[in-house]
Motif scaffolding. Structure first.
Motif, PDB file in Angstrom:
ATOM      1  N   ARG A  29     -63.359 -51.222 -16.656  1.00 15.85           N
ATOM      2  CA  ARG A  29     -63.918 -49.428 -16.753  1.00 15.85           C
ATOM      3  C   ARG A  29     -64.402 -49.365 -15.410  1.00 15.85           C
ATOM      4  N   VAL A  30     -65.096 -48.331 -15.569  1.00 13.47           N
ATOM      5  CA  VAL A  30     -66.729 -47.540 -15.007  1.00 13.47           C
ATOM      6  C   VAL A  30     -67.547 -47.855 -16.158  1.00 13.47           C
ATOM      7  N   GLU A  31     -68.529 -48.414 -14.766  1.00 11.54           N
ATOM      8  CA  GLU A  31     -70.130 -49.601 -15.374  1.00 11.54           C
ATOM      9  C   GLU A  31     -70.694 -48.434 -14.913  1.00 11.54           C
ATOM     10  N   TYR A  32     -72.023 -48.426 -16.012  1.00 12.61           N
ATOM     11  CA  TYR A  32     -72.794 -48.008 -15.701  1.00 12.61           C
ATOM     12  C   TYR A  32     -74.536 -48.976 -15.477  1.00 12.61           C
ATOM     13  N   VAL A  33     -75.080 -48.800 -14.869  1.00 18.04           N
ATOM     14  CA  VAL A  33     -76.776 -49.114 -14.553  1.00 18.04           C
ATOM     15  C   VAL A  33     -77.043 -48.418 -15.881  1.00 18.04           C
ATOM     16  N   HIS A  34     -77.061 -46.784 -16.558  1.00 16.72           N
ATOM     17  CA  HIS A  34     -77.911 -45.879 -17.172  1.00 16.72           C
ATOM     18  C   HIS A  34     -76.803 -45.363 -17.786  1.00 16.72           C
ATOM     19  N   LEU A  35     -76.494 -45.383 -19.050  1.00 19.83           N
ATOM     20  CA  LEU A  35     -75.681 -43.937 -19.314  1.00 19.83           C
ATOM     21  C   LEU A  35     -75.847 -42.720 -20.819  1.00 19.83           C
ATOM     22  N   TYR A  36     -76.972 -42.490 -20.782  1.00 23.54           N
ATOM     23  CA  TYR A  36     -77.256 -41.278 -21.812  1.00 23.54           C
ATOM     24  C   TYR A  36     -76.755 -39.911 -22.101  1.00 23.54           C
ATOM     25  N   ASP A  38     -75.284 -38.076 -26.134  1.00 22.86           N
ATOM     26  CA  ASP A  38     -75.399 -37.521 -27.677  1.00 22.86           C
ATOM     27  C   ASP A  38     -76.614 -37.848 -27.505  1.00 22.86           C
ATOM     28  N   ALA A  39     -77.988 -37.752 -26.999  1.00 19.89           N
ATOM     29  CA  ALA A  39     -79.019 -37.765 -27.101  1.00 19.89           C
ATOM     30  C   ALA A  39     -79.467 -39.246 -27.389  1.00 19.89           C
ATOM     31  N   ARG A  40     -78.674 -40.217 -26.268  1.00 19.40           N
ATOM     32  CA  ARG A  40     -78.951 -41.830 -26.793  1.00 19.40           C
ATOM     33  C   ARG A  40     -78.618 -41.939 -25.595  1.00 19.40           C
ATOM     34  N   GLU A  41     -79.233 -43.579 -25.147  1.00 18.40           N
ATOM     35  CA  GLU A  41     -78.439 -44.459 -24.638  1.00 18.40           C
ATOM     36  C   GLU A  41     -76.724 -44.839 -25.034  1.00 18.40           C
ATOM     37  N   VAL A  42     -75.650 -45.262 -24.123  1.00 18.02           N
ATOM     38  CA  VAL A  42     -74.664 -46.255 -24.316  1.00 18.02           C
ATOM     39  C   VAL A  42     -74.619 -47.429 -23.481  1.00 18.02           C
ATOM     40  N   PRO A  43     -75.762 -48.287 -24.437  1.00 17.90           N
ATOM     41  CA  PRO A  43     -74.870 -49.033 -23.724  1.00 17.90           C
ATOM     42  C   PRO A  43     -73.925 -50.241 -23.523  1.00 17.90           C
ATOM     43  N   ASP A  44     -72.739 -49.746 -24.105  1.00 21.78           N
ATOM     44  CA  ASP A  44     -71.527 -50.655 -24.272  1.00 21.78           C
ATOM     45  C   ASP A  44     -71.028 -50.257 -22.651  1.00 21.78           C
ATOM     46  N   MET A  45     -71.162 -49.190 -22.509  1.00 19.62           N
ATOM     47  CA  MET A  45     -70.425 -49.259 -20.952  1.00 19.62           C
ATOM     48  C   MET A  45     -70.958 -49.849 -20.142  1.00 19.62           C
ATOM     49  N   LYS A  46     -72.249 -50.489 -20.649  1.00 14.87           N
ATOM     50  CA  LYS A  46     -73.624 -50.765 -19.079  1.00 14.87           C
ATOM     51  C   LYS A  46     -72.843 -52.130 -18.418  1.00 14.87           C
ATOM     52  N   ILE A  47     -73.538 -52.040 -17.442  1.00 21.59           N
ATOM     53  CA  ILE A  47     -73.353 -53.234 -16.132  1.00 21.59           C
ATOM     54  C   ILE A  47     -73.564 -54.131 -17.390  1.00 21.59           C
ATOM     55  N   PRO A  48     -73.522 -56.135 -16.837  1.00 25.77           N
ATOM     56  CA  PRO A  48     -74.072 -57.216 -18.253  1.00 25.77           C
ATOM     57  C   PRO A  48     -75.645 -56.911 -16.974  1.00 25.77           C
ATOM     58  N   SER A  49     -76.126 -57.055 -16.016  1.00 29.59           N
ATOM     59  CA  SER A  49     -77.023 -57.196 -15.427  1.00 29.59           C
ATOM     60  C   SER A  49     -78.047 -56.225 -15.782  1.00 29.59           C
ATOM     61  N   TYR A  50     -78.414 -54.769 -16.019  1.00 32.32           N
ATOM     62  CA  TYR A  50     -78.749 -54.451 -16.151  1.00 32.32           C
ATOM     63  C   TYR A  50     -79.171 -53.856 -17.651  1.00 32.32           C
ATOM     64  N   ILE A  51     -78.643 -54.883 -18.647  1.00 32.81           N
ATOM     65  CA  ILE A  51     -79.125 -54.635 -20.057  1.00 32.81           C
ATOM     66  C   ILE A  51     -80.275 -55.032 -20.060  1.00 32.81           C
ATOM     67  N   GLY A  52     -81.304 -54.333 -21.188  1.00 32.41           N
ATOM     68  CA  GLY A  52     -82.565 -54.580 -21.392  1.00 32.41           C
ATOM     69  C   GLY A  52     -83.204 -53.973 -20.395  1.00 32.41           C
ATOM     70  N   ARG A  53     -82.752 -53.818 -19.453  1.00 34.70           N
ATOM     71  CA  ARG A  53     -83.160 -53.396 -17.796  1.00 34.70           C
ATOM     72  C   ARG A  53     -84.328 -51.848 -17.574  1.00 34.70           C
ATOM     73  N   THR A  54     -82.792 -51.053 -18.219  1.00 36.68           N
ATOM     74  CA  THR A  54     -83.170 -49.558 -17.683  1.00 36.68           C
ATOM     75  C   THR A  54     -83.838 -48.762 -18.521  1.00 36.68           C
ATOM     76  N   ALA A  55     -84.182 -47.769 -18.525  1.00 34.95           N
ATOM     77  CA  ALA A  55     -84.567 -46.700 -19.667  1.00 34.95           C
ATOM     78  C   ALA A  55     -84.804 -45.603 -18.543  1.00 34.95           C
ATOM     79  N   LEU A  56     -84.615 -44.585 -19.454  1.00 33.40           N
ATOM     80  CA  LEU A  56     -85.113 -43.074 -18.831  1.00 33.40           C
ATOM     81  C   LEU A  56     -86.212 -42.622 -19.884  1.00 33.40           C
ATOM     82  N   PHE A  57     -87.401 -41.319 -19.000  1.00 36.61           N
ATOM     83  CA  PHE A  57     -88.249 -40.927 -20.062  1.00 36.61           C
ATOM     84  C   PHE A  57     -87.855 -40.024 -20.780  1.00 36.61           C
TER      85      PHE A  57
END
Length: 174
Positions: A29-36, A38-57
């Motif tokens: 499915r479509v995977e994201y570098v970062h998905l925000y 409902d006022a929170r990060e959605v990690p289950d649709m994240k590209i595995p190599s970016y897990i724990g490495r991305t954030a928004l301010f």
């Protein structure tokens, strides 16, 4: 975003437009570098190599700061990134930026003597995307030094002009 616009309640999607899901994976499915959402990060649709490495301010979202922070950048991170805000009431809902990864330079981060651990990454940046208080102090010190130099130069000029005036009032030597 210009002008500033509160996007804290909106979905912010950061993706890699040139990266396609694995065609051999039927569940792909479509995977994201970062998905925000409902006022929170959605990690289950994240590209595995970016897990724990991305954030928004997240504190900056109220002012329109949709910047993506990537830590521990690797050469494979180089490329195009798309930011998309689906429900943004604007003609422009997305933008593409290109990340260029320079040659890898290894540096050692000094350990804190008290804890023997590396400093937390957020110690360098404020949650709104700005620099820390310590980093903002440097320009203040530079301005203070500049003002002191101006005062010293003005004092010297004043002293010399006063000295010249005294010499002028005495008249020429006889």
């Amino acid at each position: 975003m210009e002008p500033k616009f509160n996007v804290a309640g909106l979905t912010v999607e950061w993706s890699r437009p040139d990266r396609r899901p694995d065609p051999n994976d039927r569940l792909s499915r479509v995977e994201y570098v970062h998905l925000y959402r409902d006022a929170r990060e959605v990690p289950d649709m994240k590209i595995p190599s970016y897990i724990g490495r991305t954030a928004l301010f997240t504190d900056g979202l109220r002012e329109g700061n949709i910047s993506l922070r990537i830590t521990n950048v690797i050469q494979e991170d180089e490329g195009r990134y798309r930011c998309f805000i689906p429900k943004l009431k604007s003609q422009t809902k997305s933008s593409i930026v290109r990340l260029i990864v320079a040659e890898t330079v290894t540096t050692e981060t000094p350990l804190h003597p008290e804890t023997l651990s590396t400093p937390h990454p957020m110690d360098e940046f404020h949650s709104k995307g700005g620099l820390s208080r310590r980093s903002r102090l440097i320009p203040l010190v530079v301005v203070c030094v500049f003002i002191l130099l101006c005062v010293a130069v003005a004092g010297r000029w004043f002293t010399e002009s006063k000295h010249r005036k005294t010499e002028f009032e005495k008249g020429p030597p006889i």
